[in-house]
Design a protein around this motif. Structure first.
Motif, PDB file in Angstrom:
ATOM      1  N   LYS A 212     -32.258  35.334 -54.407  1.00  0.00           N
ATOM      2  CA  LYS A 212     -33.616  35.514 -54.936  1.00  0.00           C
ATOM      3  C   LYS A 212     -34.657  34.910 -54.000  1.00  0.00           C
ATOM      4  O   LYS A 212     -35.773  35.385 -53.918  1.00  0.00           O
ATOM      5  CB  LYS A 212     -33.743  34.833 -56.315  1.00  0.00           C
ATOM      6  CG  LYS A 212     -33.012  35.565 -57.430  1.00  0.00           C
ATOM      7  CD  LYS A 212     -33.142  34.798 -58.734  1.00  0.00           C
ATOM      8  CE  LYS A 212     -32.220  35.370 -59.800  1.00  0.00           C
ATOM      9  NZ  LYS A 212     -32.057  34.434 -60.926  1.00  0.00           N
ATOM     10  N   GLU A 213     -34.271  33.852 -53.328  1.00  0.00           N
ATOM     11  CA  GLU A 213     -35.211  33.182 -52.429  1.00  0.00           C
ATOM     12  C   GLU A 213     -34.994  33.527 -50.965  1.00  0.00           C
ATOM     13  O   GLU A 213     -35.909  33.493 -50.172  1.00  0.00           O
ATOM     14  CB  GLU A 213     -35.131  31.660 -52.623  1.00  0.00           C
ATOM     15  CG  GLU A 213     -35.737  31.254 -53.961  1.00  0.00           C
ATOM     16  CD  GLU A 213     -35.822  29.749 -54.100  1.00  0.00           C
ATOM     17  OE1 GLU A 213     -36.514  29.137 -53.282  1.00  0.00           O
ATOM     18  OE2 GLU A 213     -35.176  29.216 -55.013  1.00  0.00           O
ATOM     19  N   ILE A 214     -33.741  33.823 -50.613  1.00  0.00           N
ATOM     20  CA  ILE A 214     -33.436  34.227 -49.230  1.00  0.00           C
ATOM     21  C   ILE A 214     -32.732  35.587 -49.316  1.00  0.00           C
ATOM     22  O   ILE A 214     -31.503  35.659 -49.321  1.00  0.00           O
ATOM     23  CB  ILE A 214     -32.525  33.190 -48.516  1.00  0.00           C
ATOM     24  CG1 ILE A 214     -33.063  31.759 -48.709  1.00  0.00           C
ATOM     25  CG2 ILE A 214     -32.389  33.518 -47.037  1.00  0.00           C
ATOM     26  CD1 ILE A 214     -32.152  30.668 -48.179  1.00  0.00           C
ATOM     27  N   PRO A 215     -33.508  36.669 -49.397  1.00  0.00           N
ATOM     28  CA  PRO A 215     -32.912  37.997 -49.640  1.00  0.00           C
ATOM     29  C   PRO A 215     -31.909  38.433 -48.582  1.00  0.00           C
ATOM     30  O   PRO A 215     -31.010  39.217 -48.873  1.00  0.00           O
ATOM     31  CB  PRO A 215     -34.120  38.937 -49.660  1.00  0.00           C
ATOM     32  CG  PRO A 215     -35.306  38.062 -49.886  1.00  0.00           C
ATOM     33  CD  PRO A 215     -34.969  36.725 -49.297  1.00  0.00           C
ATOM     34  N   GLN A 216     -32.056  37.940 -47.354  1.00  0.00           N
ATOM     35  CA  GLN A 216     -31.160  38.411 -46.280  1.00  0.00           C
ATOM     36  C   GLN A 216     -29.823  37.666 -46.231  1.00  0.00           C
ATOM     37  O   GLN A 216     -28.949  37.997 -45.442  1.00  0.00           O
ATOM     38  CB  GLN A 216     -31.870  38.316 -44.910  1.00  0.00           C
ATOM     39  CG  GLN A 216     -32.133  36.905 -44.394  1.00  0.00           C
ATOM     40  CD  GLN A 216     -33.454  36.300 -44.913  1.00  0.00           C
ATOM     41  OE1 GLN A 216     -33.964  36.694 -45.966  1.00  0.00           O
ATOM     42  NE2 GLN A 216     -33.981  35.331 -44.201  1.00  0.00           N
ATOM     43  N   ILE A 217     -29.639  36.668 -47.070  1.00  0.00           N
ATOM     44  CA  ILE A 217     -28.391  35.896 -47.051  1.00  0.00           C
ATOM     45  C   ILE A 217     -27.221  36.773 -47.527  1.00  0.00           C
ATOM     46  O   ILE A 217     -27.400  37.675 -48.363  1.00  0.00           O
ATOM     47  CB  ILE A 217     -28.520  34.605 -47.899  1.00  0.00           C
ATOM     48  CG1 ILE A 217     -27.491  33.559 -47.452  1.00  0.00           C
ATOM     49  CG2 ILE A 217     -28.411  34.895 -49.393  1.00  0.00           C
ATOM     50  CD1 ILE A 217     -27.774  32.147 -47.969  1.00  0.00           C
TER      51      ILE A 217
ATOM     52  N   ILE B 152     -31.938  25.679 -43.678  1.00  0.00           N
ATOM     53  CA  ILE B 152     -32.640  26.102 -44.891  1.00  0.00           C
ATOM     54  C   ILE B 152     -31.653  26.718 -45.885  1.00  0.00           C
ATOM     55  O   ILE B 152     -31.673  26.413 -47.067  1.00  0.00           O
ATOM     56  CB  ILE B 152     -33.777  27.100 -44.550  1.00  0.00           C
ATOM     57  CG1 ILE B 152     -34.857  26.370 -43.749  1.00  0.00           C
ATOM     58  CG2 ILE B 152     -34.366  27.737 -45.811  1.00  0.00           C
ATOM     59  CD1 ILE B 152     -35.939  27.263 -43.174  1.00  0.00           C
ATOM     60  N   GLN B 153     -30.756  27.567 -45.355  1.00  0.00           N
ATOM     61  CA  GLN B 153     -29.764  28.201 -46.225  1.00  0.00           C
ATOM     62  C   GLN B 153     -28.920  27.150 -46.933  1.00  0.00           C
ATOM     63  O   GLN B 153     -28.713  27.209 -48.140  1.00  0.00           O
ATOM     64  CB  GLN B 153     -28.854  29.125 -45.400  1.00  0.00           C
ATOM     65  CG  GLN B 153     -29.572  30.376 -44.925  1.00  0.00           C
ATOM     66  CD  GLN B 153     -28.688  31.249 -44.071  1.00  0.00           C
ATOM     67  OE1 GLN B 153     -27.683  30.806 -43.526  1.00  0.00           O
ATOM     68  NE2 GLN B 153     -29.063  32.504 -43.942  1.00  0.00           N
ATOM     69  N   LYS B 154     -28.469  26.181 -46.153  1.00  0.00           N
ATOM     70  CA  LYS B 154     -27.627  25.130 -46.712  1.00  0.00           C
ATOM     71  C   LYS B 154     -28.378  24.321 -47.768  1.00  0.00           C
ATOM     72  O   LYS B 154     -27.852  24.014 -48.828  1.00  0.00           O
ATOM     73  CB  LYS B 154     -27.169  24.195 -45.591  1.00  0.00           C
ATOM     74  CG  LYS B 154     -25.693  23.898 -45.674  1.00  0.00           C
ATOM     75  CD  LYS B 154     -25.272  23.033 -44.531  1.00  0.00           C
ATOM     76  CE  LYS B 154     -24.018  23.600 -43.911  1.00  0.00           C
ATOM     77  NZ  LYS B 154     -23.564  22.852 -42.769  1.00  0.00           N
TER      78      LYS B 154
END
Ligand SMILES: [Zn+2]
Ligand SMILES: [Zn+2]
Length: 121
Positions: A32-37, A5-7
């Motif tokens: 903004k979409e994956i705050p923990q990245i 998903i991150q990729k």
């Protein structure tokens, strides 16, 4: 799964812009979409994707910029405002490749430096 998903998000972010962002800018968007990245994750993914030729990596003014458009194209970098714009002149790459005989290139990077349209005014 999370990694995929991150990729995918990183790739999506790169493909949605024409600005050739740095890893930091990609990070700000994806966060903004994956705050923990983390920034390190974005860096690692971008480098891996560049290696796999899923994205383009350009070194401009000692900084890496990334491009989601992996088709053959050239880049123009403005010496005044730093803007990076695309140039789609396939014949430039074709001509360069035609002249190379003893070497088998896997990719071509052509960067023009100069003054952009806006800064010429
Ligand atoms: Zn400019
Ligand atoms: Zn580009």
């Amino acid at each position: 799964m999370r990694k995929t998903i991150q990729k995918a998000k990183i790739q999506e972010c790169l493909c949605s812009v024409k600005t050739h962002p740095t890893a930091e800018l990609v990070y700000k968007e994806v966060k903004k979409e994956i705050p923990q990245i983390t920034l390190a994750t974005v860096y690692r993914n971008l480098n891996q994707m560049a290696k796999e030729r899923k994205v383009l990596r350009l070194e401009i003014n000692k900084e890496y910029h990334y491009d989601g458009d992996i088709t053959n194209h050239q880049h123009c970098v403005c010496e005044k405002c730093g803007e990076i714009t695309d140039l789609f002149k396939q014949e430039i790459n074709d001509f360069a490749l035609e002249k190379i005989t003893n070497f088998k290139p896997s990719s071509v990077t052509i960067i023009f430096e100069g003054i952009c349209f806006h800064c010429q005014k």
